[in-house]
Scaffold this active site. Structure first.
Site, short mmCIF file in Angstrom:
data_model
loop_
_atom_site.label_atom_id
_atom_site.label_comp_id
_atom_site.label_asym_id
_atom_site.label_seq_id
_atom_site.Cartn_x
_atom_site.Cartn_y
_atom_site.Cartn_z
N GLU A 64 0.83 -1.21 0.00
CA GLU A 64 0.00 0.00 0.00
C GLU A 64 0.86 1.26 0.00
O GLU A 64 0.56 2.22 -0.70
CB GLU A 64 -0.95 0.02 1.20
CG GLU A 64 -2.08 -0.98 1.11
CD GLU A 64 -2.84 -0.93 -0.20
OE1 GLU A 64 -2.95 0.15 -0.81
OE2 GLU A 64 -3.32 -1.98 -0.63
N TYR A 145 -6.33 6.49 4.22
CA TYR A 145 -6.42 5.49 3.16
C TYR A 145 -5.72 4.20 3.57
O TYR A 145 -6.29 3.10 3.50
CB TYR A 145 -5.83 6.02 1.83
CG TYR A 145 -5.65 4.87 0.88
CD1 TYR A 145 -6.74 4.35 0.19
CD2 TYR A 145 -4.42 4.22 0.74
CE1 TYR A 145 -6.61 3.23 -0.61
CE2 TYR A 145 -4.28 3.11 -0.05
CZ TYR A 145 -5.38 2.62 -0.74
OH TYR A 145 -5.26 1.51 -1.51
N ASP A 163 -9.25 5.80 -2.33
CA ASP A 163 -8.18 6.58 -2.96
C ASP A 163 -8.73 7.21 -4.23
O ASP A 163 -9.95 7.20 -4.47
CB ASP A 163 -6.95 5.69 -3.23
CG ASP A 163 -7.25 4.61 -4.27
OD1 ASP A 163 -8.41 4.53 -4.75
OD2 ASP A 163 -6.33 3.85 -4.61
N1 ADE Z 1 -3.73 0.32 -5.50
C1 ADE Z 1 -3.61 0.65 -4.22
N2 ADE Z 1 -3.51 -0.45 -3.44
C2 ADE Z 1 -3.56 -1.52 -4.26
C3 ADE Z 1 -3.50 -2.92 -4.08
N3 ADE Z 1 -3.37 -3.45 -2.88
N4 ADE Z 1 -3.58 -3.69 -5.17
C4 ADE Z 1 -3.71 -3.15 -6.38
N5 ADE Z 1 -3.76 -1.85 -6.63
C5 ADE Z 1 -3.70 -1.02 -5.58
#
Ligand code: ADE
Length: 360
Positions: A64, A145, A163
Site C-alpha cells: 500500500e 487510506y 483513494d
Molecule cells: N492500488 C492501491 N492499493 C492496491 C493494491 N493493494 N492492489 C492493487 N492496486 C492497488
C-alpha cells in the site's frame, strides 16, 4: 418474485429511492471479482480468502505504501526486492536507514521511505500490528487510506480504502457534479455504507481492480462493467467527464545545476541533508535550486565544465529543471564519495538517474 426484483436495475428506479440507489451493487461487484481478480504478489486470491486465509499485514502495508507512489507494474519490482531482502517487519526494522533509502530510490517522495522505517520499528517494538483502523492510524506514515486498506485487507475489518481510483468510480456512479471537496465527502460516506460485513477485503480489492481495468480515467469500458446498471454517468453517455475537479494551478519551477564528475567508472555523490527534499538520500552534487533562474555554480566545479543539456523532474509541489554539467575534478572537497556508476544508475533518486542517462 425475487427474479423480478433482481431484474430491475437501480438506475431505472425512481429518484425517491435514493437511499436504496446502490442496493445490490456490492454483490454484483464481488461476483465479478471472483472471476476477474488480478493476481498480484501481495494478494491472496478470492479463493484462498474464502478458505479462511489472510495475507501477511507486513506485505499488505508495504504494498500500500509503495502503491500510493506509483503504478502496479513499477511498484511490483520494488515490492519483490524489498520482500526478498527484508521478508518480515522485524527484518525491515533492523535494516540500516541508508540501505533502505537506497532501495527506495526511484519510487520518489522519500519522506514515505523514512516513515516506512519509523513504522516498521514502531510495530516491531509493539510486537504486533494494531488490527483496527484507529490503531493503525497511530503509526507513522499511515493515513486514512492506508489504515482503511490494511484494516480491511489484512485484518478483515469492515473498513473502506478510498483513494483516487475509488473516487473516480463513485464520481461516475453518482454523477458527482458539485464542488469536488464536498463530493469526495459524500463519496466516502457512500462507499463506507456499501462495504459488506462479511467480505470487506474483497470489496476493497474489487474496487481497485474495477478502477484499474474497467473504470479507467480516459477510456472506461462500460460495456464490460459489472456495475453499469447503477452508473448515472454511463446513463448520461459521457462517463469520462467525471470526476469534475477544480483546475490545478501550474507548479512553480525551480532551476539549478547537477554535476556529473567522473573518475574511471565512478561518479561523485553526496548524502543529502536529512531535512528537505530527497532528505537522507544519496544524490549527485547540485547547486542550490532557486526560482529565479540558474544558481551559482559550486565553487569546486571547474568553470570550463561542459553543460550537456537539461533534465526536468516534477515533485509534489514544484517542477525542477537542472542543467547537467559534466567535468573533471582533481580533488573534490570533503563530504563527497566516489560511487560506482552502475550502482548510482540503480540506486539514486529518479532526477539523478535522468541526469546520468543524459550524460551517457
Ligand atoms: N492500488 C492501491 N492499493 C492496491 C493494491 N493493494 N492492489 C492493487 N492496486 C492497488
Amino acid at each position: 418474485m425475487a427474479a423480478i426484483v433482481h431484474a430491475m436495475r437501480p438506475s431505472e428506479k425512481t429518484a425517491s429511492a435514493e437511499s436504496q440507489r446502490f442496493d445490490g451493487l456490492s454483490a454484483a461487484l464481488l461476483d465479478w471479482y471472483s472471476g476477474h481478480a488480478r493476481e498480484l504478489p501481495w494478494r491472496i486470491g478470492p479463493g484462498e480468502r474464502a478458505r479462511g486465509a489472510a495475507p501477511d499485514p507486513y506485505r499488505v502495508w508495504l504494498a500500500e505504501i509503495m502503491l500510493q507512489q506509483t503504478t502496479v507494474p513499477h511498484a511490483t519490482r520494488y515490492y519483490l526486492d524489498f520482500t526478498a531482502r527484508w521478508p518480515t517487519i522485524d527484518a525491515l526494522a533492523a535494516a540500516e536507514d541508508e540501505t533502505v533509502m537506497a532501495a527506495w530510490a526511484g519510487l520518489g517522495y522519500y519522506a514515505r521511505a523514512r516513515n516506512l522505517l519509523k513504522c516498521a520499528r514502531a510495530v516491531s517494538e509493539l510486537g504486533e500490528w494494531p488490527s483496527t483502523e484507529e490503531g493503525l492510524r497511530d503509526l507513522p506514515g499511515i493515513g486514512a487510506y492506508t489504515a482503511g486498506a490494511v484494516a480491511a485487507l489484512a485484518f478483515g475489518r469492515r473498513a473502506a480504502a478510498i483513494d483516487g481510483n475509488v473516487d473516480r468510480v463513485f464520481a461516475r456512479l453518482m454523477a458527482a457534479k458539485g464542488d469536488w471537496k464536498s463530493e469526495k465527502i459524500e463519496i466516502a460516506k457512500q462507499v463506507r455504507v456499501l462495504v459488506p460485513e462479511d467480505r470487506p477485503a474483497e470489496f476493497a480489492e474489487a474496487l481497485m481492480d474495477l478502477g484499474a481495468t474497467i473504470c479507467t480515467p480516459k477510456s472506461p469500458n462500460c460495456l464490460l462493467c459489472p456495475v453499469r446498471g447503477w452508473c448515472t454517468a454511463q446513463a448520461e453517455g459521457n462517463p469520462q467527464r467525471y470526476p469534475i475537479k477544480p483546475v490545478r494551478k501550474a507548479k512553480p519551477v525551480r532551476y539549478g545545476e547537477v554535476y556529473i564528475v567522473s573518475r574511471g567508472g565512478e561518479v561523485l555523490t553526496e548524502r543529502r541533508p536529512d531535512r528537505g527534499l530527497l532528505g537522507g538520500m544519496r544524490g549527485l552534487p547540485t547547486s542550490e535550486w532557486t526560482e529565479t533562474g540558474p544558481a551559482d555554480r559550486l565553487q569546486w566545479v571547474p568553470v570550463a565544465a561542459e553543460t550537456l543539456g537539461q533534465v526536468r523532474h516534477v515533485f509534489t509541489h514544484f517542477e525542477l529543471r537542472l542543467d547537467v554539467v559534466c567535468g573533471d575534478v582533481v580533488s573534490p572537497p570533503p563530504g563527497y564519495d566516489w560511487t560506482a556508476r552502475s550502482d548510482a544508475a540503480d540506486a539514486l533518486p529518479s532526477v539523478f538517474k535522468k541526469a546520468l542517462k543524459l550524460a551517457r
